[in-house]
Design a protein around this motif. Structure first.
Motif, PDB file in Angstrom:
ATOM      1  N   PHE A  81     -18.098  -5.549  11.093  1.00 15.55           N
ATOM      2  CA  PHE A  81     -19.211  -6.136  11.836  1.00 15.55           C
ATOM      3  C   PHE A  81     -18.822  -6.101  13.312  1.00 15.55           C
ATOM      4  O   PHE A  81     -17.805  -6.673  13.711  1.00 15.55           O
ATOM      5  CB  PHE A  81     -19.478  -7.559  11.351  1.00 15.55           C
ATOM      6  CG  PHE A  81     -19.854  -7.606   9.893  1.00 15.55           C
ATOM      7  CD1 PHE A  81     -21.156  -7.333   9.491  1.00 15.55           C
ATOM      8  CD2 PHE A  81     -18.900  -7.892   8.923  1.00 15.55           C
ATOM      9  CE1 PHE A  81     -21.502  -7.366   8.143  1.00 15.55           C
ATOM     10  CE2 PHE A  81     -19.246  -7.927   7.577  1.00 15.55           C
ATOM     11  CZ  PHE A  81     -20.543  -7.656   7.188  1.00 15.55           C
ATOM     12  N   LEU A  82     -19.631  -5.408  14.107  1.00 12.71           N
ATOM     13  CA  LEU A  82     -19.241  -5.055  15.469  1.00 12.71           C
ATOM     14  C   LEU A  82     -20.114  -5.677  16.540  1.00 12.71           C
ATOM     15  O   LEU A  82     -21.327  -5.834  16.356  1.00 12.71           O
ATOM     16  CB  LEU A  82     -19.325  -3.531  15.637  1.00 12.71           C
ATOM     17  CG  LEU A  82     -18.602  -2.696  14.594  1.00 12.71           C
ATOM     18  CD1 LEU A  82     -18.983  -1.240  14.743  1.00 12.71           C
ATOM     19  CD2 LEU A  82     -17.110  -2.891  14.715  1.00 12.71           C
ATOM     20  N   HIS A  83     -19.488  -5.952  17.679  1.00  5.70           N
ATOM     21  CA  HIS A  83     -20.210  -6.312  18.895  1.00  5.70           C
ATOM     22  C   HIS A  83     -20.014  -5.155  19.869  1.00  5.70           C
ATOM     23  O   HIS A  83     -18.898  -4.877  20.298  1.00  5.70           O
ATOM     24  CB  HIS A  83     -19.670  -7.609  19.490  1.00  5.70           C
ATOM     25  CG  HIS A  83     -20.405  -8.043  20.702  1.00  5.70           C
ATOM     26  ND1 HIS A  83     -19.863  -8.895  21.624  1.00  5.70           N
ATOM     27  CD2 HIS A  83     -21.653  -7.746  21.168  1.00  5.70           C
ATOM     28  CE1 HIS A  83     -20.720  -9.105  22.597  1.00  5.70           C
ATOM     29  NE2 HIS A  83     -21.818  -8.414  22.346  1.00  5.70           N
ATOM     30  N   VAL A  84     -21.110  -4.489  20.160  1.00 10.36           N
ATOM     31  CA  VAL A  84     -21.084  -3.356  21.088  1.00 10.36           C
ATOM     32  C   VAL A  84     -21.634  -3.848  22.420  1.00 10.36           C
ATOM     33  O   VAL A  84     -22.771  -4.326  22.495  1.00 10.36           O
ATOM     34  CB  VAL A  84     -21.948  -2.181  20.568  1.00 10.36           C
ATOM     35  CG1 VAL A  84     -21.953  -1.034  21.563  1.00 10.36           C
ATOM     36  CG2 VAL A  84     -21.455  -1.731  19.207  1.00 10.36           C
ATOM     37  N   LYS A  85     -20.820  -3.743  23.453  1.00  6.99           N
ATOM     38  CA  LYS A  85     -21.267  -4.100  24.803  1.00  6.99           C
ATOM     39  C   LYS A  85     -20.788  -2.987  25.721  1.00  6.99           C
ATOM     40  O   LYS A  85     -19.598  -2.891  26.031  1.00  6.99           O
ATOM     41  CB  LYS A  85     -20.730  -5.452  25.244  1.00  6.99           C
ATOM     42  CG  LYS A  85     -21.350  -5.908  26.547  1.00  6.99           C
ATOM     43  CD  LYS A  85     -21.070  -7.347  26.860  1.00  6.99           C
ATOM     44  CE  LYS A  85     -21.806  -7.727  28.134  1.00  6.99           C
ATOM     45  NZ  LYS A  85     -21.509  -9.077  28.553  1.00  6.99           N
ATOM     46  N   VAL A  86     -21.744  -2.128  26.101  1.00  4.34           N
ATOM     47  CA  VAL A  86     -21.414  -0.920  26.854  1.00  4.34           C
ATOM     48  C   VAL A  86     -22.447  -0.726  27.964  1.00  4.34           C
ATOM     49  O   VAL A  86     -23.637  -0.935  27.759  1.00  4.34           O
ATOM     50  CB  VAL A  86     -21.434   0.318  25.909  1.00  4.34           C
ATOM     51  CG1 VAL A  86     -21.207   1.596  26.665  1.00  4.34           C
ATOM     52  CG2 VAL A  86     -20.394   0.164  24.814  1.00  4.34           C
ATOM     53  N   ARG A  87     -21.955  -0.294  29.116  1.00  2.21           N
ATOM     54  CA  ARG A  87     -22.838   0.153  30.193  1.00  2.21           C
ATOM     55  C   ARG A  87     -22.665   1.659  30.310  1.00  2.21           C
ATOM     56  O   ARG A  87     -21.546   2.152  30.451  1.00  2.21           O
ATOM     57  CB  ARG A  87     -22.514  -0.526  31.519  1.00  2.21           C
ATOM     58  CG  ARG A  87     -23.554  -0.206  32.615  1.00  2.21           C
ATOM     59  CD  ARG A  87     -23.242  -0.930  33.912  1.00  2.21           C
ATOM     60  NE  ARG A  87     -21.968  -0.519  34.458  1.00  2.21           N
ATOM     61  CZ  ARG A  87     -21.752   0.619  35.143  1.00  2.21           C
ATOM     62  NH1 ARG A  87     -22.716   1.478  35.348  1.00  2.21           N
ATOM     63  NH2 ARG A  87     -20.549   0.889  35.619  1.00  2.21           N
ATOM     64  N   LEU A  88     -23.767   2.372  30.195  1.00  6.72           N
ATOM     65  CA  LEU A  88     -23.707   3.825  30.266  1.00  6.72           C
ATOM     66  C   LEU A  88     -23.604   4.283  31.718  1.00  6.72           C
ATOM     67  O   LEU A  88     -24.032   3.573  32.639  1.00  6.72           O
ATOM     68  CB  LEU A  88     -24.949   4.441  29.610  1.00  6.72           C
ATOM     69  CG  LEU A  88     -25.161   4.084  28.142  1.00  6.72           C
ATOM     70  CD1 LEU A  88     -26.447   4.714  27.626  1.00  6.72           C
ATOM     71  CD2 LEU A  88     -23.974   4.514  27.289  1.00  6.72           C
ATOM     72  N   LYS A  89     -23.057   5.460  31.923  1.00  9.79           N
ATOM     73  CA  LYS A  89     -22.966   6.028  33.261  1.00  9.79           C
ATOM     74  C   LYS A  89     -24.364   6.153  33.856  1.00  9.79           C
ATOM     75  O   LYS A  89     -25.320   6.448  33.148  1.00  9.79           O
ATOM     76  CB  LYS A  89     -22.299   7.409  33.213  1.00  9.79           C
ATOM     77  CG  LYS A  89     -20.840   7.351  32.841  1.00  9.79           C
ATOM     78  CD  LYS A  89     -20.238   8.735  32.760  1.00  9.79           C
ATOM     79  CE  LYS A  89     -18.766   8.643  32.386  1.00  9.79           C
ATOM     80  NZ  LYS A  89     -18.166   9.959  32.184  1.00  9.79           N
ATOM     81  N   ASN A  90     -24.457   5.900  35.152  1.00 11.23           N
ATOM     82  CA  ASN A  90     -25.716   5.990  35.900  1.00 11.23           C
ATOM     83  C   ASN A  90     -26.762   4.975  35.442  1.00 11.23           C
ATOM     84  O   ASN A  90     -27.954   5.181  35.644  1.00 11.23           O
ATOM     85  CB  ASN A  90     -26.301   7.416  35.847  1.00 11.23           C
ATOM     86  CG  ASN A  90     -25.329   8.436  36.399  1.00 11.23           C
ATOM     87  OD1 ASN A  90     -24.693   8.195  37.420  1.00 11.23           O
ATOM     88  ND2 ASN A  90     -25.186   9.549  35.720  1.00 11.23           N
ATOM     89  N   HIS A  91     -26.331   3.896  34.797  1.00  7.21           N
ATOM     90  CA  HIS A  91     -27.220   2.818  34.381  1.00  7.21           C
ATOM     91  C   HIS A  91     -26.645   1.488  34.876  1.00  7.21           C
ATOM     92  O   HIS A  91     -25.432   1.335  34.984  1.00  7.21           O
ATOM     93  CB  HIS A  91     -27.357   2.764  32.857  1.00  7.21           C
ATOM     94  CG  HIS A  91     -28.145   3.887  32.290  1.00  7.21           C
ATOM     95  ND1 HIS A  91     -27.614   5.133  32.050  1.00  7.21           N
ATOM     96  CD2 HIS A  91     -29.444   3.952  31.921  1.00  7.21           C
ATOM     97  CE1 HIS A  91     -28.539   5.916  31.554  1.00  7.21           C
ATOM     98  NE2 HIS A  91     -29.658   5.233  31.466  1.00  7.21           N
ATOM     99  N   HIS A  92     -27.521   0.551  35.140  1.00  7.68           N
ATOM    100  CA  HIS A  92     -27.071  -0.778  35.568  1.00  7.68           C
ATOM    101  C   HIS A  92     -27.101  -1.776  34.419  1.00  7.68           C
ATOM    102  O   HIS A  92     -26.346  -2.735  34.403  1.00  7.68           O
ATOM    103  CB  HIS A  92     -27.933  -1.294  36.718  1.00  7.68           C
ATOM    104  CG  HIS A  92     -27.838  -0.453  37.952  1.00  7.68           C
ATOM    105  ND1 HIS A  92     -26.673  -0.289  38.660  1.00  7.68           N
ATOM    106  CD2 HIS A  92     -28.757   0.304  38.587  1.00  7.68           C
ATOM    107  CE1 HIS A  92     -26.863   0.528  39.682  1.00  7.68           C
ATOM    108  NE2 HIS A  92     -28.132   0.903  39.663  1.00  7.68           N
ATOM    109  N   ASP A  93     -27.999  -1.549  33.467  1.00  2.00           N
ATOM    110  CA  ASP A  93     -28.149  -2.469  32.351  1.00  2.00           C
ATOM    111  C   ASP A  93     -27.087  -2.221  31.286  1.00  2.00           C
ATOM    112  O   ASP A  93     -26.653  -1.095  31.075  1.00  2.00           O
ATOM    113  CB  ASP A  93     -29.533  -2.327  31.717  1.00  2.00           C
ATOM    114  CG  ASP A  93     -30.642  -2.733  32.663  1.00  2.00           C
ATOM    115  OD1 ASP A  93     -30.407  -3.598  33.530  1.00  2.00           O
ATOM    116  OD2 ASP A  93     -31.751  -2.177  32.533  1.00  2.00           O
TER     117      ASP A  93
END
Length: 130
Positions: A81-93
């Motif tokens: 069971f995972l918590h994914v918290k990622v900001r993608l390149k060229n994105h602010h959100d």
């Protein structure tokens, strides 16, 4: 190592972009299944395809991590069971989600990794496929 220790090492490899650190725990004939609707949906077979899949996915991250919060062991299958918290390149959100991966083991190696958008789907799949 226990199955959960192996999975913690795999996620540490994913988060640090350590491909050899991931592959050492995977059988040469591993199958990785990412569902429709995910950025890299598809089926990936073997070390080379798995490595390319992880590299491609990690290359989109500017920062963040995919952290296991808990595990449920069901014989040779383990739900992470995972918590994914990622900001993608060229994105602010930030992408902030909880998902589940199901791993199937054979001889202490992962032979299948299957992702589910919802934990309930992963639990149901394990119940139907155990």
């Amino acid at each position: 190592m226990t199955k959960t220790e192996i999975l913690k090492a795999i996620y540490a490899g994913i988060n640090s972009n350590n491909i050899p650190g991931i592959l050492e725990f995977c059988a040469p004939d591993i199958v990785r299944i990412e569902p429709a609707g995910f950025p890299s949906s598809g089926t990936y077979r073997g070390h080379a395809e798995l490595a390319a899949h992880v590299v491609k996915g990690r290359d989109t991250w500017a920062e963040g991590a995919c952290e296991p919060e808990s595990f449920q062991v069901a014989g040779e299958k383990v739900i992470a069971f995972l918590h994914v918290k990622v900001r993608l390149k060229n994105h602010h959100d930030w992408i902030d989600a909880r998902i589940a991966d199901v791993f199937t083991f054979r001889d202490h190696k992962v032979i299948e990794m299957r992702t589910f958008a919802k934990s309930e789907e992963a639990i149901k799949w394990v119940q139907e496929n155990s």
